[in-house]
Design a protein around this motif. Structure first.
Motif, mmCIF file in Angstrom:
data_model
loop_
_atom_site.group_PDB
_atom_site.id
_atom_site.type_symbol
_atom_site.label_atom_id
_atom_site.label_comp_id
_atom_site.label_asym_id
_atom_site.label_seq_id
_atom_site.Cartn_x
_atom_site.Cartn_y
_atom_site.Cartn_z
ATOM 1 N N TYR A 196 37.433 23.339 41.162
ATOM 2 C CA TYR A 196 37.438 24.863 41.456
ATOM 3 C C TYR A 196 36.068 25.553 41.264
ATOM 4 O O TYR A 196 35.209 24.973 40.464
ATOM 5 C CB TYR A 196 38.404 25.614 40.282
ATOM 6 N N TYR A 221 42.120 29.067 38.838
ATOM 7 C CA TYR A 221 42.187 28.007 39.905
ATOM 8 C C TYR A 221 43.901 28.001 40.184
ATOM 9 O O TYR A 221 44.189 28.178 41.310
ATOM 10 C CB TYR A 221 41.975 26.486 39.246
ATOM 11 N N PHE A 267 44.424 30.791 42.602
ATOM 12 C CA PHE A 267 44.137 30.712 43.808
ATOM 13 C C PHE A 267 45.044 29.843 44.475
ATOM 14 O O PHE A 267 45.378 29.950 45.636
ATOM 15 C CB PHE A 267 42.656 29.758 43.692
ATOM 16 N N LYS A 283 34.519 32.478 43.037
ATOM 17 C CA LYS A 283 34.513 32.964 44.176
ATOM 18 C C LYS A 283 32.928 33.463 44.733
ATOM 19 O O LYS A 283 32.497 33.102 45.658
ATOM 20 C CB LYS A 283 35.334 34.350 44.539
#
Length: 157
Positions: free
Chosen positions: A84, A21, A24, A87
């Motif tokens: 979070y 996270y 990201f 992906k």
């Protein structure tokens, strides 16, 4: 899917997700620091962390919320600091599932509201939150002042 409240038993799983996270959001990878931060939150009960598992029991996301108090309403509310989803699980309803879970959980808990921030560039998250009934703040302006850490504070000579 399933959501479970986290304890220290899930520390390593949450630490990895939390590190991802942070990456990201363009922070350097630092798994030891991420683990230490989450461990402290769990031990001191500073936050409530929820782990999202897919139908196979694989961890696919988490949320971390901090308690606060609304003095005007005389009630506790929660600030959703971190949400979070890995992906590979995005755009498959995982974030929505987790958001619905925490909404029901904190409603039952008697919280006054859930509050969150997201990046102005994160349109996907904004669309999700608005589709779930969250309203963009129009009344208050938020200010921040960054504080020096003790090692950065100049000493007088």
């Amino acid at each position: 899917m399933q959501v479970i409240p986290c304890t220290e038993a899930q520390l390593d799983i949450i630490a990895e997700l939390f590190n991802d996270y942070r990456i990201f959001y363009e922070q350097a990878s630092d798994l030891p620091a991420s683990r230490a931060f989450i461990e402290k939150n769990l031990k001191q009960q500073r936050s409530k962390i929820f782990l999202l598992l897919d139908d196979n029991g694989t961890p696919t996301g988490f949320s971390q919320l901090y308690p606060a108090v609304c003095s005007l309403m005389l009630r506790t509310y929660y600030y959703l600091s971190d949400l979070y989803v890995v992906k590979s699980a995005r755009r498959n309803g995982h974030a929505r599932y987790l958001m619905n879970y925490i909404t029901k959980h904190f409603t039952r808990d008697g919280a006054q509201r859930l509050t969150l921030d997201t990046a102005t560039t994160n349109k996907i998250a904004q669309n999700l939150y608005e589709s779930l009934g969250y309203e963009r703040e129009e009344v208050y302006i938020t200010y921040h002042q960054r504080l020096d850490t003790p090692s950065e504070v100049p000493t007088s000579t």
